[in-house]
Design an enzyme around this catalytic site. Sequence first.
Site, short mmCIF file in Angstrom:
data_model
loop_
_atom_site.label_atom_id
_atom_site.label_comp_id
_atom_site.label_asym_id
_atom_site.label_seq_id
_atom_site.Cartn_x
_atom_site.Cartn_y
_atom_site.Cartn_z
N LYS A 12 25.43 -3.03 -1.56
CA LYS A 12 26.66 -3.18 -1.82
C LYS A 12 27.62 -2.63 -0.28
O LYS A 12 28.48 -2.21 -0.38
CB LYS A 12 27.30 -2.46 -3.23
CG LYS A 12 26.50 -3.09 -4.23
CD LYS A 12 26.69 -2.69 -5.58
CE LYS A 12 25.97 -2.42 -6.38
NZ LYS A 12 26.29 -1.51 -7.28
N ARG A 32 10.64 4.24 3.12
CA ARG A 32 10.91 3.24 4.34
C ARG A 32 12.05 2.51 4.25
O ARG A 32 12.35 1.93 3.75
CB ARG A 32 9.72 2.10 3.62
CG ARG A 32 9.21 0.91 5.17
CD ARG A 32 8.38 0.16 4.93
NE ARG A 32 6.84 0.48 4.85
CZ ARG A 32 5.52 -0.08 4.65
NH1 ARG A 32 5.40 -0.86 4.82
NH2 ARG A 32 4.71 0.89 4.95
N ARG A 88 0.69 -1.25 -0.36
CA ARG A 88 -0.36 0.24 0.01
C ARG A 88 1.02 0.88 0.17
O ARG A 88 0.86 2.19 -0.42
CB ARG A 88 -1.45 -0.41 0.71
CG ARG A 88 -2.41 -0.11 1.44
CD ARG A 88 -2.50 -0.98 2.49
NE ARG A 88 -1.89 -2.75 2.76
CZ ARG A 88 -1.80 -3.46 2.34
NH1 ARG A 88 -2.49 -3.88 1.43
NH2 ARG A 88 -1.28 -4.57 2.49
N THR A 89 1.17 1.52 0.94
CA THR A 89 2.55 2.51 0.49
C THR A 89 3.30 3.29 -0.17
O THR A 89 2.97 4.46 -1.11
CB THR A 89 3.63 2.46 2.31
OG1 THR A 89 2.98 2.08 3.62
CG2 THR A 89 3.88 3.94 2.53
N HIS A 96 4.25 6.04 11.05
CA HIS A 96 4.37 6.02 9.97
C HIS A 96 3.32 7.33 9.41
O HIS A 96 1.90 6.56 9.45
CB HIS A 96 3.65 4.38 9.87
CG HIS A 96 3.26 3.94 8.79
ND1 HIS A 96 3.06 4.95 7.30
CD2 HIS A 96 2.48 2.33 8.11
CE1 HIS A 96 2.97 4.45 6.63
NE2 HIS A 96 2.94 3.20 6.60
#
Length: 306
Positions: free
Chosen positions: A80, A101, A51-52, A128
């Site tokens: 890396k 995120r 969703r986000t 959030h």
Amino acid sequence: MRHLMNALDLTVDEIHDLIVLAEKIIQDPARFSEVCKGKKLATCFYEPSTRTRLSFESAMLNLGGQVLGFSSADSSSASKGESVADTIRVISSYADICAMRHPKEGAPYVASLHSKIPVINGDGGHNHPTQTLTDLLTIKNLKGRLDNLTIGLCGDLKFGRTVHSLIGAMVRYPNIKFVMISPEELKIPDYIRKDTLDANGIEYKEVNVLEDVLPELDLLYMTRVQRERFFNEEDYIRLKDSFILDSKKMKLAPKDMLVLHPLPRVNEIATDVDDDPRAVYFKQAQYGVYIRMALIMTLLEVIPEC
Ligand code: CP
């Protein structure tokens, strides 16, 4: 230039303005379809998301902008060993705004310190913010108000970041009461009880039987017991099905009680609830696009004259 790390970085008035803008988008989305023409959103997702990430991308596309990004740390140069600071320095020259995120609390904040473009915290260790804004828009648009509400919070109240953020946001409105429904092991953390609820003189109670309190709720915010937050699989298995909302239990709830859930759900809402008009969690996910459209326009300072 402004970043968004925490929903509480926004004043009540600023949240009001975002909700008003999102409601204008809901009424007439075509009017906003070219507002971000020529602008680019980077989605830098170091953790899984449906969703986000996709609602941010959908929001930017709806505004006429373009999107680029990565959906896991493995597919970026983080694998890396590249630092978040270096990554955002580079992304700053590829895009106009970034949604991030990251599993490490504070990583989006570090990114914001090194960024030349607005950074939105997609989901951090405790915050959030765009889920909270989504929840507020859903409540305001479908319930008609953000005050005078008795809100049931059910499930994992210990690890549930969305619940913690929602409590922080809702205590700023008048006459909000909470009913917290959880197993003993997943009760709300002490710091929220003390610093947010008690400090603001908020009325609340803690119970462990959902059926007993359903009749008194205006909203029921269900949450998933999150397997990824447990150190011990046995504890997860013991607690995961503590509360399952089904159509039989919904008969005990008021006719206008709304059921919200940030999603994804696992077992905590039976699918036989989905067709109940009070079940608004899929609509809530859709509202996530509208509030992110409003947020992108606000942070890019491209709100059209309305
Ligand atoms: N509600 C939410 O954050 O969903 P995702 O984990 O799918 O982004």
